[in-house]
Design a protein around this motif. Sequence first.
Motif, PDB file in Angstrom:
ATOM      1  N   LYS A   1       0.764  -1.050  -0.151  1.00 23.97           N
ATOM      2  CA  LYS A   1      -0.519  -0.059   0.149  1.00 23.97           C
ATOM      3  C   LYS A   1       0.780   1.020  -0.144  1.00 23.97           C
ATOM      4  N   THR A   2       2.141   1.047   0.388  1.00 22.54           N
ATOM      5  CA  THR A   2       3.119   2.556   0.930  1.00 22.54           C
ATOM      6  C   THR A   2       4.315   2.542  -0.443  1.00 22.54           C
ATOM      7  N   GLY A   3       4.552   1.124  -0.483  1.00 26.79           N
ATOM      8  CA  GLY A   3       5.605   0.786  -1.291  1.00 26.79           C
ATOM      9  C   GLY A   3       7.172   0.846  -0.140  1.00 26.79           C
ATOM     10  N   GLU A   4       6.731   0.764   1.126  1.00 27.89           N
ATOM     11  CA  GLU A   4       7.522   1.516   1.504  1.00 27.89           C
ATOM     12  C   GLU A   4       8.350  -0.216   2.534  1.00 27.89           C
ATOM     13  N   GLU A   5       9.662  -0.228   2.527  1.00 32.62           N
ATOM     14  CA  GLU A   5      10.037  -1.427   3.618  1.00 32.62           C
ATOM     15  C   GLU A   5       9.708  -1.080   4.982  1.00 32.62           C
ATOM     16  N   LEU A   6       9.258  -2.802   5.384  1.00 32.94           N
ATOM     17  CA  LEU A   6       9.157  -2.886   6.836  1.00 32.94           C
ATOM     18  C   LEU A   6      10.637  -2.159   7.454  1.00 32.94           C
ATOM     19  N   ASN A   7      10.414  -1.929   8.856  1.00 36.26           N
ATOM     20  CA  ASN A   7      11.446  -0.917   9.457  1.00 36.26           C
ATOM     21  C   ASN A   7      12.032  -2.492  10.092  1.00 36.26           C
ATOM     22  N   MET A   8      13.421  -2.274   9.483  1.00 34.72           N
ATOM     23  CA  MET A   8      13.518  -4.185  10.355  1.00 34.72           C
ATOM     24  C   MET A   8      14.377  -3.139  11.719  1.00 34.72           C
ATOM     25  N   GLY A   9      14.934  -2.647  11.687  1.00 32.71           N
ATOM     26  CA  GLY A   9      16.214  -2.552  13.011  1.00 32.71           C
ATOM     27  C   GLY A   9      17.398  -1.353  12.524  1.00 32.71           C
ATOM     28  N   SER A  10      17.456  -2.162  11.287  1.00 34.38           N
ATOM     29  CA  SER A  10      19.310  -2.053  11.000  1.00 34.38           C
ATOM     30  C   SER A  10      19.027  -2.191   9.140  1.00 34.38           C
TER      31      SER A  10
ATOM     32  N   SER B   1      22.387  -5.613  13.252  1.00 34.14           N
ATOM     33  CA  SER B   1      21.812  -6.628  12.070  1.00 34.14           C
ATOM     34  C   SER B   1      21.453  -8.087  12.501  1.00 34.14           C
ATOM     35  N   HIS B   2      22.147  -8.568  13.663  1.00 29.31           N
ATOM     36  CA  HIS B   2      21.612 -10.383  14.510  1.00 29.31           C
ATOM     37  C   HIS B   2      20.051 -10.009  14.631  1.00 29.31           C
ATOM     38  N   PRO B   3      19.635 -11.578  14.468  1.00 28.23           N
ATOM     39  CA  PRO B   3      18.126 -11.600  14.435  1.00 28.23           C
ATOM     40  C   PRO B   3      17.479 -11.695  15.515  1.00 28.23           C
ATOM     41  N   PHE B   4      17.695 -11.598  16.467  1.00 23.66           N
ATOM     42  CA  PHE B   4      17.004 -11.148  17.934  1.00 23.66           C
ATOM     43  C   PHE B   4      18.030 -10.164  18.727  1.00 23.66           C
ATOM     44  N   TYR B   5      18.616  -9.649  18.039  1.00 25.38           N
ATOM     45  CA  TYR B   5      19.356  -8.266  18.956  1.00 25.38           C
ATOM     46  C   TYR B   5      18.002  -7.246  19.416  1.00 25.38           C
ATOM     47  N   LYS B   6      17.875  -7.047  20.560  1.00 23.17           N
ATOM     48  CA  LYS B   6      17.311  -7.444  21.514  1.00 23.17           C
ATOM     49  C   LYS B   6      17.310  -5.343  21.691  1.00 23.17           C
ATOM     50  N   LYS B   7      17.805  -4.768  20.980  1.00 21.68           N
ATOM     51  CA  LYS B   7      17.904  -2.843  21.007  1.00 21.68           C
ATOM     52  C   LYS B   7      17.240  -2.563  20.615  1.00 21.68           C
TER      53      LYS B   7
ATOM     54  N   ARG C   1      11.269  -8.135  11.283  1.00 23.81           N
ATOM     55  CA  ARG C   1      12.036  -9.242  11.510  1.00 23.81           C
ATOM     56  C   ARG C   1      11.584 -10.830  11.919  1.00 23.81           C
ATOM     57  N   MET C   2      10.584 -10.994  12.937  1.00 26.03           N
ATOM     58  CA  MET C   2      10.193 -12.206  12.873  1.00 26.03           C
ATOM     59  C   MET C   2       9.247 -12.532  11.993  1.00 26.03           C
ATOM     60  N   LEU C   3       8.420 -12.195  11.261  1.00 25.06           N
ATOM     61  CA  LEU C   3       7.150 -12.073  10.288  1.00 25.06           C
ATOM     62  C   LEU C   3       8.192 -12.771   8.933  1.00 25.06           C
ATOM     63  N   LEU C   4       9.301 -11.820   8.851  1.00 22.56           N
ATOM     64  CA  LEU C   4       9.849 -11.966   7.497  1.00 22.56           C
ATOM     65  C   LEU C   4      10.503 -13.878   7.984  1.00 22.56           C
ATOM     66  N   ARG C   5      11.431 -13.437   8.919  1.00 17.75           N
ATOM     67  CA  ARG C   5      11.933 -15.616   8.956  1.00 17.75           C
ATOM     68  C   ARG C   5      11.260 -16.124   9.604  1.00 17.75           C
ATOM     69  N   LYS C   6      10.384 -16.525  10.010  1.00 14.04           N
ATOM     70  CA  LYS C   6       9.067 -17.574  10.085  1.00 14.04           C
ATOM     71  C   LYS C   6       7.991 -17.804   8.559  1.00 14.04           C
ATOM     72  N   VAL C   7       8.443 -16.738   7.845  1.00 16.67           N
ATOM     73  CA  VAL C   7       8.326 -17.137   6.533  1.00 16.67           C
ATOM     74  C   VAL C   7       8.941 -18.041   5.658  1.00 16.67           C
ATOM     75  N   MET C   8       9.980 -17.522   5.861  1.00 19.92           N
ATOM     76  CA  MET C   8      11.315 -17.871   4.712  1.00 19.92           C
ATOM     77  C   MET C   8      11.851 -19.450   5.939  1.00 19.92           C
ATOM     78  N   ILE C   9      11.588 -19.853   6.687  1.00 22.36           N
ATOM     79  CA  ILE C   9      11.937 -20.651   7.953  1.00 22.36           C
ATOM     80  C   ILE C   9      10.539 -21.711   6.802  1.00 22.36           C
ATOM     81  N   GLU C  10       8.946 -21.373   7.052  1.00 17.64           N
ATOM     82  CA  GLU C  10       8.501 -22.361   7.390  1.00 17.64           C
ATOM     83  C   GLU C  10       8.553 -22.896   5.174  1.00 17.64           C
TER      84      GLU C  10
END
Length: 222
Positions: free
Chosen positions: A150-159, A168-174, A183-192
């Motif tokens: 809808k917006t054409g924008e990338e989802l904010n992934m934190g880095s 850039s580590h997938p489980f970086y907490k800050k 990040r988990m949405l991307l990770r989940k759909v790729m792994i599945e």
Amino acid sequence: MKKIIFFFILGFYTNIFGQKLTSGFVYLDSIEKTIRVELRYLNNNNFIGKPIDGYYKNRVIVTYKTAIALKKIQQILIKKGLSLKIFDAYRPQQSVNHFVRWAKVLDDTLMKAKYYPKVSKSKLFKQGYIASKSGHTRGSTVDLTIVNLKTGEELNMGSPFDFFGEQSHPFYKKISIIERKNRMLLRKVMIENGFKPYDNEWWHFTLKNEPFPKTYFNFPIK
């Protein structure tokens, strides 16, 4: 006469659709046309700050098995109003060689502030950010993110993509809750759907049971 017509048609096909690929590889858009593509190594917007050897066209090449898996993922995301966006996929060995040459020139730090502000260039090899071999060169590894259609924008992934650092580590907490969720949405759909993640980069995934696990290719992207 028939031979002339055949070679004319073959030449026309190659000019329109690209080079003749190594068996087992395809142009992704021949399988799935809706996935967004921004090959960062084609231009200056990357950690080196210059176009990389072997990249001549903004077109994704992957193994056929990888293309089929990405098509399935894209169909899942489109139903959610989202899309994959690929930054890199198959990468020629000549491109990896370019990275290695650059990493050895320690005073070339044009893009340090943006891509590796807290990492000494002299430590890029030791810390695993640069290597003489890359899974990308086998054709079944992709660097990617998710875009809001809808917006054409990338989802904010934190880095940003290709940021060298712990952030850039997938489980970086800050990072924010929304960034972790993305990040988990991307990770989940790729792994599945048949991919395995990489511990140090939220954007990096390799197809399980990749067809060329020990072969590093060197044909250009054009």
